[in-house]
Scaffold this motif. Structure first.
Motif, PDB file in Angstrom:
ATOM      1  N   UNK A  64      45.240  34.552  46.212  1.00  0.00           N
ATOM      2  CA  UNK A  64      46.057  33.513  45.580  1.00  0.00           C
ATOM      3  C   UNK A  64      45.895  33.622  44.068  1.00  0.00           C
ATOM      4  N   UNK A  65      46.856  33.045  43.347  1.00  0.00           N
ATOM      5  CA  UNK A  65      46.689  32.932  41.905  1.00  0.00           C
ATOM      6  C   UNK A  65      45.848  31.726  41.533  1.00  0.00           C
ATOM      7  N   UNK A  66      45.706  30.766  42.454  1.00  0.00           N
ATOM      8  CA  UNK A  66      44.914  29.579  42.150  1.00  0.00           C
ATOM      9  C   UNK A  66      43.471  29.764  42.622  1.00  0.00           C
ATOM     10  N   UNK A  67      42.613  28.836  42.185  1.00  0.00           N
ATOM     11  CA  UNK A  67      41.226  28.802  42.615  1.00  0.00           C
ATOM     12  C   UNK A  67      41.040  27.702  43.660  1.00  0.00           C
ATOM     13  N   UNK A  68      40.074  27.879  44.541  1.00  0.00           N
ATOM     14  CA  UNK A  68      39.644  26.807  45.434  1.00  0.00           C
ATOM     15  C   UNK A  68      38.490  26.074  44.759  1.00  0.00           C
TER      16      UNK A  68
ATOM     17  N   UNK B 126      33.768  26.806  42.340  1.00  0.00           N
ATOM     18  CA  UNK B 126      35.130  27.265  42.075  1.00  0.00           C
ATOM     19  C   UNK B 126      35.230  28.714  42.555  1.00  0.00           C
ATOM     20  N   UNK B 127      36.022  28.932  43.599  1.00  0.00           N
ATOM     21  CA  UNK B 127      36.227  30.276  44.124  1.00  0.00           C
ATOM     22  C   UNK B 127      37.475  30.897  43.499  1.00  0.00           C
ATOM     23  N   UNK B 128      37.299  32.026  42.856  1.00  0.00           N
ATOM     24  CA  UNK B 128      38.420  32.752  42.249  1.00  0.00           C
ATOM     25  C   UNK B 128      39.091  33.567  43.349  1.00  0.00           C
ATOM     26  N   UNK B 129      40.086  32.967  43.961  1.00  0.00           N
ATOM     27  CA  UNK B 129      40.715  33.533  45.155  1.00  0.00           C
ATOM     28  C   UNK B 129      41.259  34.939  44.925  1.00  0.00           C
ATOM     29  N   UNK B 130      41.049  35.803  45.908  1.00  0.00           N
ATOM     30  CA  UNK B 130      41.551  37.174  45.791  1.00  0.00           C
ATOM     31  C   UNK B 130      42.953  37.341  46.380  1.00  0.00           C
TER      32      UNK B 130
ATOM     33  N   UNK C  81      38.968  38.416  53.509  1.00  0.00           N
ATOM     34  CA  UNK C  81      39.004  38.476  52.043  1.00  0.00           C
ATOM     35  C   UNK C  81      37.821  37.697  51.465  1.00  0.00           C
ATOM     36  N   UNK C  82      37.306  38.188  50.345  1.00  0.00           N
ATOM     37  CA  UNK C  82      36.223  37.473  49.675  1.00  0.00           C
ATOM     38  C   UNK C  82      36.575  37.269  48.206  1.00  0.00           C
ATOM     39  N   UNK C  83      35.749  36.546  47.522  1.00  0.00           N
ATOM     40  CA  UNK C  83      36.020  36.218  46.131  1.00  0.00           C
ATOM     41  C   UNK C  83      34.711  35.976  45.395  1.00  0.00           C
ATOM     42  N   UNK C  84      34.815  35.934  44.094  1.00  0.00           N
ATOM     43  CA  UNK C  84      33.658  35.552  43.294  1.00  0.00           C
ATOM     44  C   UNK C  84      33.664  34.045  43.144  1.00  0.00           C
TER      45      UNK C  84
END
Length: 309
Positions: free
Chosen positions: A290-294, A284-288, A198-201
């Protein structure tokens, strides 16, 4: 009830205004000439505390932006905060002079160049009769990005911020910041999955202090953008055809990044830049999944002796 315009005729505009509550002006007794009006801001007494920053904020204003990346000259809309200091013995400042100065600089071609910002705050402090003045501007900076295979071009944008401070008897202080978006691919997901990951912005914010007396030879915005994109799993692109999409997807898979990885890698680039005195890196990673960010952050001042890396 009979219509007030039964004959297809509306009452005159003054009557319409009175119908909806307007009243005639009340005769006044206070002066109307500026020189005769009371100036509360200039009253002097012991007002308990000095004020470090007083002024106007959330000012929206056009600004000229120069860039090392096309488009090299652009007009953006900046959100500004303009402040000065205020001693304990003074009640207030004349805030109209802040926007008066802004208009004067607009007519000369207000730009985001660091030298222009230094001139602005110095002149503002003198105009306001204060020892300190500061301007903070934030604006979208647009830059051209081409697709990695087909070469199709389009515009991305990042959020740029400049804070410049003048204080009498002290050197100018300039802090710049860039918030840019990148792609990050999860190393853990890649490691444990039979296929895919999985990846994220990711949103990378780099805030650095530089010496305005000897600014970088190159555009600081492009320098910070390169630090973010070159350390990410992949850069973002406004236009991607299928060959491009294949390339950036595989590139991201080949370069997995935790938020911890991102802030450390970007920090290393900023540490090696001679023009950077101190820096803070946030990712800040907008997790794909999870509802939370890393989230991760590094704050480092190169001027502190014995600072541990």
């Amino acid at each position: 009830m009979k219509s007030i315009h039964a004959n297809n005729m509306l009452p005159p505009k003054p009557e319409r205004h009175r119908l909806f509550g307007s009243t005639d002006p009340i005769p006044g007794s206070k002066p109307t000439v500026k020189e005769q009006m009371t100036d509360l801001q200039n009253h002097h007494a012991d007002y308990l505390f000095p004020i470090q920053h007083v002024g106007v904020s959330n000012v929206r204003h056009p600004i000229q932006v120069h860039s090392d990346i096309e488009p090299k000259r652009q007009t953006s809309i900046a959100t500004m905060t303009l402040t000065t200091s205020l001693p304990q013995a003074s009640k207030g400042i004349n805030m109209s002079r802040l926007t008066e100065q802004l208009e004067m600089y607009r007519q000369k071609g207000l730009s985001s160049e660091l030298a222009d910002m230094c001139d602005f705050v110095h002149e503002l402090a003198e105009r306001m009769g204060q020892d300190k003045a500061e301007i903070t501007i934030s604006f979208p900076w647009f830059y051209e990005r081409t697709a990695p295979v087909t070469g199709f071009a389009g515009l991305n944008h990042a959020e740029a911020t400049i804070q410049t401070t003048y204080e009498k008897g002290q050197p100018y202080r300039t802090i710049v910041s860039l918030n840019a978006a990148v792609t990050t691919l999860c190393p853990c997901s890649k490691e444990i999955s039979e296929y895919s990951a999985h990846n994220q912005r990711g949103r990378v914010t780099m805030t650095v202090e530089i010496d305005p007396a000897s600014p970088p030879a190159h555009d600081w915005k492009a320098m910070l953008l390169a630090a973010a994109e070159s350390n990410a799993s992949s850069a973002l692109h406004p236009v991607l055809k299928r060959p491009d999409e294949k390339r950036v997807t595989e590139q991201a898979y080949e370069n997995p990044r935790f938020v911890e990885d991102m802030v450390r890698l970007v920090a290393a680039d900023l540490y090696e830049m001679d023009d950077v005195l101190a820096f803070k890196v946030e990712c800040r990673n907008e997790e794909s999944i999870h509802l939370h960010d890393a989230y991760a952050i590094i704050d480092f001042d190169k001027r502190k002796e014995g600072a541990a890396r």
